[in-house]
Every structure is written in C-alpha cells, then in structure tokens.
Write an enzyme that holds these catalytic residues in place. Structure first.
Site, PDB file in Angstrom:
ATOM      1  N   CYS A  87      38.942  35.879  42.399  1.00 27.16           N
ATOM      2  CA  CYS A  87      37.972  34.895  42.862  1.00 27.16           C
ATOM      3  C   CYS A  87      36.812  35.616  43.529  1.00 27.16           C
ATOM      4  O   CYS A  87      37.013  36.463  44.402  1.00 27.16           O
ATOM      5  CB  CYS A  87      38.653  33.950  43.845  1.00 27.16           C
ATOM      6  SG  CYS A  87      37.518  32.962  44.841  1.00 27.16           S
ATOM      7  N   GLU A  88      35.595  35.304  43.124  1.00 26.52           N
ATOM      8  CA  GLU A  88      34.439  36.013  43.672  1.00 26.52           C
ATOM      9  C   GLU A  88      34.101  35.583  45.103  1.00 26.52           C
ATOM     10  O   GLU A  88      33.338  36.259  45.788  1.00 26.52           O
ATOM     11  CB  GLU A  88      33.212  35.828  42.783  1.00 26.52           C
ATOM     12  CG  GLU A  88      32.635  34.434  42.739  1.00 26.52           C
ATOM     13  CD  GLU A  88      31.421  34.337  41.845  1.00 26.52           C
ATOM     14  OE1 GLU A  88      30.554  33.511  42.151  1.00 26.52           O
ATOM     15  OE2 GLU A  88      31.331  35.077  40.843  1.00 26.52           O
ATOM     16  N   HIS A  89      34.678  34.490  45.570  1.00 21.84           N
ATOM     17  CA  HIS A  89      34.360  34.014  46.914  1.00 21.84           C
ATOM     18  C   HIS A  89      35.159  34.747  47.992  1.00 21.84           C
ATOM     19  O   HIS A  89      34.646  34.988  49.085  1.00 21.84           O
ATOM     20  CB  HIS A  89      34.608  32.511  47.016  1.00 21.84           C
ATOM     21  CG  HIS A  89      33.760  31.712  46.075  1.00 21.84           C
ATOM     22  ND1 HIS A  89      34.221  30.600  45.407  1.00 21.84           N
ATOM     23  CD2 HIS A  89      32.474  31.890  45.679  1.00 21.84           C
ATOM     24  CE1 HIS A  89      33.255  30.115  44.642  1.00 21.84           C
ATOM     25  NE2 HIS A  89      32.200  30.877  44.783  1.00 21.84           N
ATOM     26  N   HIS A  90      36.423  35.076  47.686  1.00 22.51           N
ATOM     27  CA  HIS A  90      37.271  35.743  48.675  1.00 22.51           C
ATOM     28  C   HIS A  90      37.896  37.036  48.139  1.00 22.51           C
ATOM     29  O   HIS A  90      38.625  37.700  48.869  1.00 22.51           O
ATOM     30  CB  HIS A  90      38.389  34.798  49.137  1.00 22.51           C
ATOM     31  CG  HIS A  90      37.888  33.520  49.727  1.00 22.51           C
ATOM     32  ND1 HIS A  90      37.790  32.354  48.996  1.00 22.51           N
ATOM     33  CD2 HIS A  90      37.416  33.230  50.966  1.00 22.51           C
ATOM     34  CE1 HIS A  90      37.304  31.389  49.759  1.00 22.51           C
ATOM     35  NE2 HIS A  90      37.069  31.893  50.948  1.00 22.51           N
ATOM     36  N   GLN A 128      36.711  30.067  38.069  1.00 28.68           N
ATOM     37  CA  GLN A 128      37.426  29.583  36.880  1.00 28.68           C
ATOM     38  C   GLN A 128      36.510  28.809  35.942  1.00 28.68           C
ATOM     39  O   GLN A 128      36.633  28.909  34.714  1.00 28.68           O
ATOM     40  CB  GLN A 128      38.616  28.729  37.305  1.00 28.68           C
ATOM     41  CG  GLN A 128      39.492  28.280  36.145  1.00 28.68           C
ATOM     42  CD  GLN A 128      40.722  27.547  36.612  1.00 28.68           C
ATOM     43  OE1 GLN A 128      41.258  27.818  37.685  1.00 28.68           O
ATOM     44  NE2 GLN A 128      41.193  26.593  35.827  1.00 28.68           N
ATOM     45  N   HIS A 156      45.339  29.571  42.510  1.00 29.45           N
ATOM     46  CA  HIS A 156      44.357  30.359  43.262  1.00 29.45           C
ATOM     47  C   HIS A 156      44.933  30.772  44.611  1.00 29.45           C
ATOM     48  O   HIS A 156      45.271  29.920  45.444  1.00 29.45           O
ATOM     49  CB  HIS A 156      43.076  29.544  43.461  1.00 29.45           C
ATOM     50  CG  HIS A 156      42.310  29.326  42.196  1.00 29.45           C
ATOM     51  ND1 HIS A 156      41.103  29.933  41.934  1.00 29.45           N
ATOM     52  CD2 HIS A 156      42.593  28.572  41.101  1.00 29.45           C
ATOM     53  CE1 HIS A 156      40.657  29.559  40.741  1.00 29.45           C
ATOM     54  NE2 HIS A 156      41.547  28.740  40.209  1.00 29.45           N
ATOM     55  N   CYS A 158      43.415  32.017  47.021  1.00 31.00           N
ATOM     56  CA  CYS A 158      42.534  31.637  48.133  1.00 31.00           C
ATOM     57  C   CYS A 158      42.884  30.247  48.652  1.00 31.00           C
ATOM     58  O   CYS A 158      42.562  29.920  49.804  1.00 31.00           O
ATOM     59  CB  CYS A 158      41.063  31.711  47.722  1.00 31.00           C
ATOM     60  SG  CYS A 158      40.611  30.649  46.338  1.00 31.00           S
TER      61      CYS A 158
END
Length: 198
Positions: A87-90, A128, A156, A158
């Site tokens: 995941c690019e956010h976390h 995703q 996920h 996250c």
C-alpha cells in the site's frame, strides 16, 4: 528478470536504502548494533528492491512476447491468481487474489503471462483500485480483445494491523471493457470465478 528470484541487486541502491533503514530502526528506539539487527538494514534494502521490482518491468512487452494468432473468440479466464503488493499510503502489505478474463479477437496470449502482468503492477507501491485498472489497460491495449474483465479481492494490513484493525475485511475492486460491459457477459464471468468446477 525472474518473478520468483531477484538474484542481483544494485549495489548503490542497496547501500542507500540500507542507510535509510538504519535511520528508521534507530528512530523507533531500537539499538542498531544489536546482534539481531546488525544485518537487518541490508536485508530490508534487498527485500524492498524485490517487492518493488515491477518498476523495471514492462507488462505490455511481456504480453507481446507470447501473443499467438488464433481463431478463438470465447471467454478465457485465469482465476485465483495470488498477488502481494505494498500500500502506497503506509507501505504495509496487501495481499489476495486476482481473476482476469478476456475475449480474444484474433490473438490469444500464453496463460502464464497474465499472472506475470499482475506481478508487474503489484510489485510497486500501489492502491488496489489503480492496480485493477493497470492490469485491465495493459491487456486491452496490447491484445485488443473484444473485452477484458479484472476482479481483485485483497486483505490490507493497513486496515488489519493499524487504524480500524478489522481482521476479516476484504476489499474487492473490478474493471471491465468491451463485451464485459454487457450485463449478461459480465454475470457469466462473475459466476465462473465464484464456481468450483471441479
């Protein structure tokens, strides 16, 4: 480049990432020189290069390498393709399975290439939704079939390890082109990917 083994690592990149991981380990309050952590920065640097190797790969070229002229125009489905991404956010993993179908229009592709296309885009920092669309577009633009369908189901970390901490949640995304815009064709695809034909 192999998808199962990345045997060579760029030395400069490894050194740079290793230094960064050293700062991260120190920053969270750990002792970098502790026996169990001495080699961790280098291991993490190599792992990160492996997990993001998709940046150096071309999905369309992979598909073009195994395109065959064939007079077949029925649905081709490859389902339950395992996938692992970050995941690019976390920068935490998400993992699950993808189901891909296409209806040929003059060309088919070697079946192993579809999972490889999944890996090309999954082995990057991702969301995703984008992953689903990138797989769809690569197949549509390269094979130019009558239609493409992609469904991805993923867990996920996250959401599971932090934040709402929901352990059993599954995120499903889908994308369709061409013939799969038809409700009848789309429903046939969805029925087949949820059926146990054995």
């Amino acid at each position: 480049m192999s998808f199962s083994h990345l045997l060579q690592y760029d030395e400069e990149t490894t050194d740079q990432l290793s230094e960064n991981f050293t700062h991260i380990i120190s920053g969270i309050g750990e002792e970098v020189e502790r026996e169990g952590l001495i080699k961790t920065p280098v291991r993490a640097a190599k792992a990160m290069q492996f997990l993001t190797q998709g940046y150096g790969l071309d999905a369309r070229e992979i598909l073009r390498s195994a395109m065959f002229a064939e007079d077949y125009s029925e649905m081709v489905i490859v389902k339950d393709i395992e996938l692992y991404s970050l995941c690019e956010h976390h920068m935490l993993p998400f993992f699950g399975k993808a189901h891909v179908a296409y209806i040929p229009d003059g060309y088919i592709v070697g079946l192993s290439k579809i999972p490889r296309v999944i890996d090309v885009f999954a082995r990057r920092l991702q969301v995703q939704e984008r992953l689903t669309d990138q797989v769809l577009q690569a197949i549509q633009e390269t094979l130019q079939p009558l239609g493409v369908a992609v469904v991805i189901e993923a867990h996920h970390m996250c959401m599971m390890m932090r934040g709402v901490q929901k352990q059993n949640s599954v995120t499903t995304t889908s994308a369709f082109t061409g013939a799969f815009k038809s409700e009848r064709t789309r429903n046939e695809f969805l029925k087949l990917i949820t059926s146990d034909l054995s």
